[in-house]
Design a protein around this motif. Structure first.
Motif, PDB file in Angstrom:
ATOM      1  N   ASP A 102      52.234  39.731  42.545  1.00 17.59           N
ATOM      2  CA  ASP A 102      51.330  39.335  41.509  1.00 17.59           C
ATOM      3  C   ASP A 102      50.577  37.993  41.716  1.00 17.59           C
ATOM      4  N   GLY A 103      51.067  37.160  42.591  1.00 23.87           N
ATOM      5  CA  GLY A 103      50.367  36.001  42.851  1.00 23.87           C
ATOM      6  C   GLY A 103      50.616  34.787  41.787  1.00 23.87           C
ATOM      7  N   ARG A 104      51.435  35.184  40.859  1.00 17.84           N
ATOM      8  CA  ARG A 104      51.531  34.525  39.489  1.00 17.84           C
ATOM      9  C   ARG A 104      52.980  33.627  39.669  1.00 17.84           C
ATOM     10  N   LEU A 105      53.287  32.431  38.865  1.00 19.36           N
ATOM     11  CA  LEU A 105      54.312  31.751  38.708  1.00 19.36           C
ATOM     12  C   LEU A 105      54.834  31.860  36.999  1.00 19.36           C
ATOM     13  N   THR A 106      56.100  31.972  36.980  1.00 17.29           N
ATOM     14  CA  THR A 106      56.763  31.795  35.460  1.00 17.29           C
ATOM     15  C   THR A 106      56.639  30.365  34.714  1.00 17.29           C
ATOM     16  N   LYS A 142      50.814  26.464  42.669  1.00 21.74           N
ATOM     17  CA  LYS A 142      51.951  27.732  42.679  1.00 21.74           C
ATOM     18  C   LYS A 142      51.573  28.513  41.595  1.00 21.74           C
ATOM     19  N   GLY A 143      51.209  29.791  41.700  1.00 15.16           N
ATOM     20  CA  GLY A 143      50.884  30.745  40.816  1.00 15.16           C
ATOM     21  C   GLY A 143      49.598  30.708  40.284  1.00 15.16           C
ATOM     22  N   SER A 144      48.700  30.554  41.362  1.00 11.94           N
ATOM     23  CA  SER A 144      47.070  30.578  41.037  1.00 11.94           C
ATOM     24  C   SER A 144      46.516  31.904  41.484  1.00 11.94           C
ATOM     25  N   GLY A 145      47.274  32.950  41.881  1.00 12.52           N
ATOM     26  CA  GLY A 145      46.715  34.277  41.956  1.00 12.52           C
ATOM     27  C   GLY A 145      46.794  34.833  43.197  1.00 12.52           C
ATOM     28  N   GLN A 146      46.406  36.091  43.358  1.00  9.22           N
ATOM     29  CA  GLN A 146      46.670  36.874  44.777  1.00  9.22           C
ATOM     30  C   GLN A 146      45.902  36.263  45.891  1.00  9.22           C
ATOM     31  N   THR A 147      46.283  36.460  46.940  1.00 10.49           N
ATOM     32  CA  THR A 147      45.721  36.161  48.362  1.00 10.49           C
ATOM     33  C   THR A 147      45.916  37.138  49.319  1.00 10.49           C
ATOM     34  N   PRO A 148      45.148  37.179  50.447  1.00  6.58           N
ATOM     35  CA  PRO A 148      45.513  38.210  51.360  1.00  6.58           C
ATOM     36  C   PRO A 148      46.913  38.274  51.921  1.00  6.58           C
ATOM     37  N   PRO A 150      39.066  27.128  47.321  1.00  8.05           N
ATOM     38  CA  PRO A 150      40.451  26.970  47.611  1.00  8.05           C
ATOM     39  C   PRO A 150      40.819  27.748  48.874  1.00  8.05           C
ATOM     40  N   LEU A 151      41.647  27.231  49.435  1.00  7.69           N
ATOM     41  CA  LEU A 151      42.043  27.936  50.976  1.00  7.69           C
ATOM     42  C   LEU A 151      43.358  28.372  50.932  1.00  7.69           C
ATOM     43  N   ALA A 152      43.748  29.571  51.247  1.00  6.67           N
ATOM     44  CA  ALA A 152      45.219  30.291  51.309  1.00  6.67           C
ATOM     45  C   ALA A 152      45.393  29.777  52.858  1.00  6.67           C
ATOM     46  N   LEU A 153      46.518  29.000  53.215  1.00 11.20           N
ATOM     47  CA  LEU A 153      46.843  28.722  54.494  1.00 11.20           C
ATOM     48  C   LEU A 153      47.695  30.039  55.240  1.00 11.20           C
ATOM     49  N   ARG A 154      47.529  30.170  56.524  1.00 13.40           N
ATOM     50  CA  ARG A 154      48.158  31.038  57.122  1.00 13.40           C
ATOM     51  C   ARG A 154      49.274  30.504  58.019  1.00 13.40           C
ATOM     52  N   TYR A 155      50.710  31.211  57.947  1.00  8.94           N
ATOM     53  CA  TYR A 155      51.675  30.784  58.532  1.00  8.94           C
ATOM     54  C   TYR A 155      52.694  31.778  58.940  1.00  8.94           C
TER      55      TYR A 155
END
Length: 453
Positions: free
Chosen positions: A126-130, A114-120, A73-78
């Motif tokens: 908490d990086g979560r989704l209800t 969406k909601g898959s956990g914390q990233t930088p 997985p890749l967290a995109l920067r913007y």
């Protein structure tokens, strides 16, 4: 693994940008993965509909890599403007892109979460989704797809067994991870970050990636890119209006460069044609109200132009940006004629009909969904008196684009007002009863079939 070998066409184009554009991340290790919604209709377009439920949850709940695409997985920067205030501390904070592939239209598409956990980029979140948020996004994407709005599709919703604390929901509340199928996760804010960092080489690289992979053009011309984005976002703005939809948070990090709506938070459908209607309780100034959405999207595209100024001359960028209004007008005319269920006739007459329709909707207070249901095909019922005289007279000259033989027209209009969303959520929250959600999705898809060109 029973992936359809002919329909599944994996890609990894994102890797060509290089690791300055993203951060490799690991998904959260959830206590459980309970499949709540799988969109086999969307999955069939990318060859994933033949997965078993067990395989589905492994790939879309545990994020085992799909074959021959992104290895992790890749967290995109913007960056982005949030309610017109610039924020350089953004990026994928509770999601990532974990696969790319070609769909049945040969478009490059992303699988994002969406909601898959914390990233930088989680910024202490908490990086979560209800689970409720996941249900709401599922309903939004299904409804918008049926109403001919370019949108991401909710591919999967999996409950993850955690208790979350939220200020805008009764807490603790249930957790979920959502997977969306999107033409692109490249945002206007993706370009803003590079301009902020004055990285002209990376800006040019992102322009070339976007034109080549998302527009199928052999070009690296920033002006050409802006021109294409203006056209796509003008269409999106128009389709929002015809659908009566209010996104709620049209920040520049929530507007992607393919003009495809995504990332649904406090969205609402307007009950009536009220330009001041807002979706977000925190939008106190009505910046992203129903009637101001074209302005908000145009302002966002202006920030793309500002970013591209580092690698292009101002004059052609301004000229491209100035075409937003002239492009929006025919797009909104076409979109409303589509909902009226009539064929275009003459540009001037079409514009007059649409303007008369908007005036009558605004002054009468008739429900948007009720009106478009009743009038579809161009035959306005006799119960519509003043202020509908002008609309009735104009419609007399139009031919229907489709009849009303579909069984949908024998019932009641399908809508998605906030009260209905809450009524769908209540049995899930109280009894784990998903029947209302499943029935609503079926009804929405029936409407989509009845409206389809």
């Amino acid at each position: 693994m029973p992936i359809d070998p002919q329909a599944y066409r994996p890609e990894a184009a994102l890797l060509t940008l290089g690791d300055a554009f993203f951060d490799p991340v690991a998904p959260a290790d959830f206590p459980e993965t309970r499949l709540r919604f799988r969109n086999d209709r969307a999955a069939a377009q990318v060859g994933l509909n033949t997965l078993t439920d067990d395989e589905w949850t492994r790939h879309f709940g545990r994020f085992e890599p799909l074959p021959d695409t992104l290895p992790q997985p890749l967290a995109l920067r913007y960056h982005g403007h949030q309610f017109r205030n610039y924020n350089p501390d953004l990026g994928d904070g509770r999601g990532f892109t974990f696969a790319q592939m070609r769909d049945d239209r040969n478009r490059l598409v992303d699988l994002g979460t969406k909601g898959s956990g914390q990233t930088p980029w989680s910024r202490a979140g908490d990086g979560r989704l209800t689970l409720k948020g996941g249900v709401r996004e599922t309903l939004a994407t299904e409804m918008l797809e049926a109403l001919n709005v370019p949108t991401s599709r909710t591919l999967s919703l999996i409950e993850t067994g955690e208790e979350l604390q939220r200020g805008d929901e009764p807490s603790p509340t249930r957790s979920a991870v959502l997977v969306r199928l999107n033409h692109s996760h490249v945002r206007i804010g993706s370009f803003q970050r590079l301009a902020y960092e004055r990285d002209e080489a990376a800006l040019r690289k992102l322009v070339g990636y976007t034109l080549s992979n998302l527009y199928d053009e052999d070009s690296d011309d920033p002006v050409r890119l802006l021109d294409l984005v203006v056209a796509r976002t003008a269409r999106l703005s128009a389709r929002y209006m015809a659908a009566g939809f209010v996104h709620g948070v049209l920040n520049s990090d929530n507007i992607n460069v393919t003009g495809e709506s995504f990332d649904y938070g406090p969205w609402r459908f307007a009950p009536t044609w009220d330009p001041a209607f807002t979706a977000a309780y925190f939008d106190h100034q009505g910046l992203y109200s129903f009637g101001r959405q074209p302005e908000a999207i145009h302002w966002g595209v202006m920030q793309l132009a500002v970013s591209l100024r580092q690698i292009a001359d101002s004059e052609p960028l301004v000229a491209a940006l100035d075409t937003f209004g002239p492009r929006y007008q025919p797009e909104v005319t076409e979109a409303i004629l589509w909902r009226l269920g009539v064929l275009p006739r003459d540009p001037d007459a079409d514009r007059d009909l649409v303007q008369a329709t908007e005036r009558a909707l605004r002054t009468s207070g008739v429900g948007i969904d009720r009106f478009f249901f009743d009038v579809f095909g161009g035959d306005l019922p006799d119960t519509y008196a003043e202020p509908w005289t002008e609309v009735r007279a104009a419609l007399a000259a139009y031919e229907p684009r489709k009849g009303r033989a579909h069984s949908y027209w024998s019932g009641e209009p399908c809508s998605m007002l906030i009260e209905e969303v809450e009524a769908i959520w209540a049995p899930i929250a109280e009894h784990d009863d998903w029947s209302a959600l499943n029935a609503k999705v079926a009804k929405i898809r029936e409407m989509g079939e009845a409206l389809a060109s």
